[in-house]
Design a protein around this motif. Structure first.
Motif, short mmCIF file in Angstrom:
data_model
loop_
_atom_site.label_atom_id
_atom_site.label_comp_id
_atom_site.label_asym_id
_atom_site.label_seq_id
_atom_site.Cartn_x
_atom_site.Cartn_y
_atom_site.Cartn_z
N ILE A 150 0.93 -1.07 0.12
CA ILE A 150 -0.05 0.01 0.10
C ILE A 150 0.93 1.37 -0.02
CG2 ILE A 150 -1.72 1.35 1.27
CD1 ILE A 150 -2.68 -1.38 2.14
N SER A 151 2.11 1.20 0.78
CA SER A 151 2.94 2.35 0.76
C SER A 151 3.55 2.50 -0.54
CB SER A 151 4.11 2.19 1.50
OG SER A 151 3.54 1.75 2.96
N GLY A 152 3.59 1.53 -1.44
CA GLY A 152 4.42 1.35 -2.79
C GLY A 152 5.87 0.89 -2.40
N VAL A 153 6.39 -0.37 -2.85
CA VAL A 153 7.41 -0.83 -2.38
C VAL A 153 8.76 -0.20 -2.87
CG1 VAL A 153 6.45 -3.19 -2.21
CG2 VAL A 153 7.21 -2.46 -4.26
N THR A 154 8.85 1.03 -3.90
CA THR A 154 9.98 1.21 -4.36
C THR A 154 10.14 2.54 -3.58
OG1 THR A 154 8.79 1.91 -6.09
CG2 THR A 154 10.20 0.23 -6.41
N THR A 155 9.07 3.23 -2.77
CA THR A 155 9.36 4.69 -2.31
C THR A 155 9.19 4.50 -0.77
OG1 THR A 155 6.93 4.96 -2.92
CG2 THR A 155 8.77 6.21 -4.27
N LEU A 156 10.42 4.95 -0.33
CA LEU A 156 10.59 4.89 1.20
C LEU A 156 9.30 5.86 1.78
CD1 LEU A 156 12.16 3.74 3.72
CD2 LEU A 156 13.64 5.60 3.44
N GLY A 157 9.20 7.25 0.97
CA GLY A 157 8.48 8.29 1.41
C GLY A 157 7.24 7.90 1.74
N GLY A 158 6.74 6.83 0.79
CA GLY A 158 5.30 6.44 1.15
C GLY A 158 5.08 5.67 2.39
N VAL A 159 6.11 5.30 3.00
CA VAL A 159 5.90 4.35 4.22
C VAL A 159 4.97 4.73 5.28
CG1 VAL A 159 7.83 5.23 5.70
CG2 VAL A 159 7.15 3.05 5.91
N ILE A 160 4.67 6.04 5.37
CA ILE A 160 3.82 6.25 6.49
C ILE A 160 2.21 6.15 5.90
CG2 ILE A 160 3.40 8.88 5.49
CD1 ILE A 160 3.43 8.13 8.99
N ILE A 161 2.10 6.16 4.61
CA ILE A 161 0.72 5.85 4.17
C ILE A 161 0.35 4.28 4.61
CG2 ILE A 161 -0.78 5.69 2.11
CD1 ILE A 161 1.37 7.40 0.63
N GLY A 162 1.17 3.50 4.29
CA GLY A 162 0.77 2.06 4.57
C GLY A 162 0.49 1.73 6.17
N ALA A 163 1.48 2.52 7.05
CA ALA A 163 1.59 2.42 8.37
C ALA A 163 0.00 3.10 8.94
CB ALA A 163 2.63 3.29 8.95
N VAL A 164 -0.15 4.27 8.45
CA VAL A 164 -1.41 4.85 9.05
C VAL A 164 -2.60 4.00 8.56
CG1 VAL A 164 -3.19 6.69 8.70
CG2 VAL A 164 -0.48 7.08 9.06
N THR A 165 -2.58 3.38 7.37
CA THR A 165 -3.74 2.69 6.94
C THR A 165 -3.86 1.51 7.80
OG1 THR A 165 -2.96 3.18 4.57
CG2 THR A 165 -4.62 1.52 4.82
N LEU A 166 -2.85 0.75 8.13
CA LEU A 166 -2.88 -0.54 8.88
C LEU A 166 -3.60 -0.19 10.36
CD1 LEU A 166 0.28 -2.62 8.29
CD2 LEU A 166 -1.76 -2.91 7.50
N VAL A 167 -3.17 1.22 10.83
CA VAL A 167 -3.79 1.31 11.97
C VAL A 167 -5.16 1.93 12.06
CG1 VAL A 167 -3.71 2.99 14.07
CG2 VAL A 167 -1.53 1.70 13.12
N ALA A 168 -5.46 2.67 10.94
CA ALA A 168 -6.78 3.16 10.68
C ALA A 168 -7.87 2.47 10.41
CB ALA A 168 -6.44 4.66 9.62
N ILE A 169 -7.77 1.36 9.69
CA ILE A 169 -8.66 0.38 8.92
C ILE A 169 -9.77 0.03 9.93
CG2 ILE A 169 -8.96 -1.53 7.71
CD1 ILE A 169 -8.28 -0.06 5.55
N PRO A 170 -8.97 -0.57 11.09
CA PRO A 170 -9.95 -1.19 12.04
C PRO A 170 -11.12 -0.12 12.39
CG PRO A 170 -7.75 -1.97 12.60
CD PRO A 170 -7.76 -1.02 11.43
N GLU A 171 -10.46 0.89 12.63
CA GLU A 171 -11.23 2.21 13.45
C GLU A 171 -12.34 2.55 12.22
OE1 GLU A 171 -10.77 5.90 15.85
OE2 GLU A 171 -9.37 4.12 16.05
N ILE A 172 -11.85 2.89 11.05
CA ILE A 172 -12.94 3.03 9.95
C ILE A 172 -13.76 2.16 9.78
CG2 ILE A 172 -12.88 3.62 7.27
CD1 ILE A 172 -9.98 4.79 7.61
N ALA A 173 -13.46 0.84 9.62
CA ALA A 173 -14.50 -0.08 9.79
C ALA A 173 -15.55 -0.19 10.79
CB ALA A 173 -13.81 -1.57 9.50
#
Lengths: 302, 326
Positions: free
Chosen positions: B256-279
């Motif tokens: 989800i972060s994009g495997v080739t871009t370190l900068g995207g890492v926060i997207i994946g991290a936030v998604t993993l934490v946020a999804i249960p709450e959003i759901a």
């Protein structure tokens, strides 16, 4: 001595179920070059179909073929709709090597949550149709029960049938050809896409059988987060990799080897080392033969 | 093509400002969010270890959960047996996991694709259960990992969760700064060369196997650090804290972060934490049944994963960059 024999029997029974799972991994790998982690989910779904049949009609004997057929249909649909889309979209860039793995993991999650939605997350149970009490030999009790014997027979029949189809029929030839050289096969008039779908369908059926047999062999409990099915996935895959991923014979041998080694570790060393043993066994095999026990080519790049 | 390239100093200042912003943030939001923030920071470190391994050096790992476990146990053992200070526990976690990673990497370098995936998967299944065999690892209950109360100098109202958040964020910031420097150095270029054209890289004089082992070692070290952070936030280490699904979740986050871009890492991290709450809030809004409520998070994560792989396979950051270049 007797204990060794019993451990051997337990190992072979467990190994034969892993073999079905390994075969389905190999079939998918050969037809689409994808390691299908959703296989556990597909097997679980077909086992749930089987459970539904038992629930409605009450016959395990009817449920087993229906689970296999529904497994085949599910797998074929997934290949038709999903994998073709995937191969079209993510075949370039850094993602290409892991896209299929990740996508099938996603599929696994999707199937599990759908099962949870329709059947609930609590355990449901499938009763073993045959006795799980071992045959007696004099005063000793064998680790071979009618159910285990039935499992061995079913797996043997399926493996023999599959080998026959693969080695002796035109369909099997087409399957092998399109895995080996898709472009040339296409030129030779083989409908490669259709053959791929067929490979998936057979894999789905094998997975369905593995799921039904494993559930009846164990405690009969079935749930979307079933540990048994995660293990079936992991051990099936490990067996397939040990066997070389490309050969049906290798998958069966790898599964039997894994089943036996795990059974002996479980009996003589201890339950908590079983999982790490699987890892060590895999590592040892791959260090000696990096492409599995049965590998035609000496080495393989990329 | 001319790209805007910030200098090293301005990058460093960027990280410092991000840190100050996080401190400010930790003072304004409530306890639960602060705790989730600590989890996000943990995921940032864990996912970046996968990005380094997969996106840069081209190896697949489905077993990073096991390396997290190594880090967690390492930190807990140091803390419980030698009463080591926290930073030393973390350093120990990194070293121990890196050591395992080097061993694993030496074998992994000989394997590719599905074989590597299989080996690491077997590791994820196998390693955490070792704890049941040895008494000093605490069995099924595991070990307690207590980092202690926040120092008194921070004031009486300073909560435990905020302390977790500070430690986790600082760790994440330092390791991300270090990692992005590393990836822009000779090593980063070497890894990328090996990933895209391993034969050409070999011809150019790069020792392919060595570079792969190095990538695996560093990735394992980061994973160990993440494991120590994870154990800190849940205060224990046990086999149950590192299930197979954790390894899968990390792979999900990386994609989800994009495997080739370190900068995207926060997207994946936030998604993993946020999804249960959003759901959860979604399920409540539409008044879903019990079955639907339980299974909605899994459905959303898997759905998102599949959509990402199918339509933005290289990740959102890369996608935007490519669109700009057209």
């Amino acid at each position: 001595m007797f204990q060794i024999f019993n451990t051997f029997l337990i190992g072979v029974t467990a190994g034969s179920i892993y073999a079905l799972m390994a075969i389905s991994m190999v079939l998918v790998w050969r037809s689409t070059r994808v390691v299908n982690f959703a296989q556990a989910g597909m097997a679980l779904l077909s086992t749930y179909f089987g459970y539904e049949v038992i629930h409605q009609v009450g016959s395990y004997w009817l449920a087993l073929p229906i689970a296999m057929i529904s497994g085949a249909i599910v797998a074929a649909v997934i290949e038709l709709v999903f994998m073709r889309l995937l191969l079209k979209h993510s075949s370039q860039g850094a993602i290409a090597s892991i896209a299929p793995i990740i996508a099938t993991l996603g599929l696994l999650g999707l199937i599990k949550s759908m099962i949870g939605y329709f059947w609930g997350n609590q355990d449901v149970s499938i009763e073993s149709p045959l006795s799980n009490v071992g045959f007696t030999l004099g005063t000793q009790t064998l680790a071979l029960s009618p159910m285990k014997l039935f499992i061995l027979i079913v797996v043997s029949i399926l493996v023999i049938a599959l080998t026959f189809v693969f080695q002796r029929t035109n369909l099997g030839l087409a399957l092998r050809a399109s895995a080996y050289a898709p472009e040339i096969s296409r030129l030779a008039g083989i409908k490669v896409d259709l053959v791929r779908t067929f490979g998936w369908a057979v894999a789905g059926a094998a997975g369905g059988a593995a799921g039904m047999l494993q559930t009846a062999n164990g405690n009969g409990a079935l749930s979307p987060d079933s540990l048994e099915f995660s293990l079936l996935l992991a051990f099936g895959f490990i067996s397939a990799v040990i066997g070389g991923l490309d050969s049906l014979l290798g998958a069966v041998l790898g599964a039997l080897l894994l089943g036996l080694v795990l059974a002996f570790v479980l009996t003589y060393i201890g339950g908590s080392l079983v999982f790490i043993t699987a890892f060590v066994l895999l590592l040892v095999v791959l260090l000696i033969r990096p492409a599995g026990i049965i590998s035609q080519r000496a080495g393989r790049r990329a | 093509m001319h790209k805007f390239k910030p200098s090293n100093t301005s990058r460093f200042l960027g990280f410092v400002f991000l840190g100050i912003f996080l401190v400010y943030l930790s003072n304004t939001v409530d306890e639960l969010r602060v705790y989730q923030g600590a989890t996000v920071a943990m995921y940032v470190v864990a996912i970046s270890s996968i990005i380094l391994l997969t996106g840069y050096s081209g190896q697949v790992s489905l077993g990073h959960g096991a390396l997290l476990a190594v880090g967690g146990y390492g930190a807990a053992l140091l803390r419980n047996n030698f009463n080591a200070p926290i930073w030393l526990c973390f350093a120990g976690a990194v070293l121990m996991a890196a050591f395992w990673g080097a061993l694993l990497g030496a074998t992994a370098a000989r394997l590719s694709g599905p074989y590597l995936a299989g080996t690491t998967l077997a590791l994820a299944v196998g390693l955490p259960s070792i704890a049941n065999q040895f008494k000093f690892l605490g069995g099924e209950q595991g070990l307690i990992f207590d980092i202690g109360l926040p120092p008194a100098s921070l004031g009486e109202t300073f909560s435990q969760y905020k302390w977790f958040f500070w430690i986790a964020s600082l760790t994440a910031l330092i390791s991300m700064w270090w990692l992005q420097n590393l990836l822009r150095s000779r090593y980063g270029r070497t890894w990328r060369a090996v990933r895209t054209q391993s034969i050409a890289a070999e011809l150019a004089g790069i020792h392919v196997a060595r570079s792969k082992v190095l990538a695996f070692t560093i990735s394992a070290g980061l994973a160990g650090l993440a494991g120590a952070l994870l154990s800190m936030t849940i205060s224990t280490v046990s086999p149950g804290a590192f299930p197979l699904s954790l390894s899968f979740a990390l792979a999900t986050g990386a994609v989800i972060s994009g495997v080739t871009t370190l900068g995207g890492v926060i997207i994946g991290a936030v998604t993993l934490v946020a999804i249960p709450e959003i759901a959860d809030s979604l399920a409540r809004r539409i008044g879903a049944s019990e079955n639907a409520t339980i299974n909605l998070p899994g459905l959303l994560v898997s759905g998102l994963l599949i959509v990402t792989v199918l339509f933005i396979p290289n990740g959102p950051v890369e996608q935007i960059r490519q669109r700009k270049m057209k």
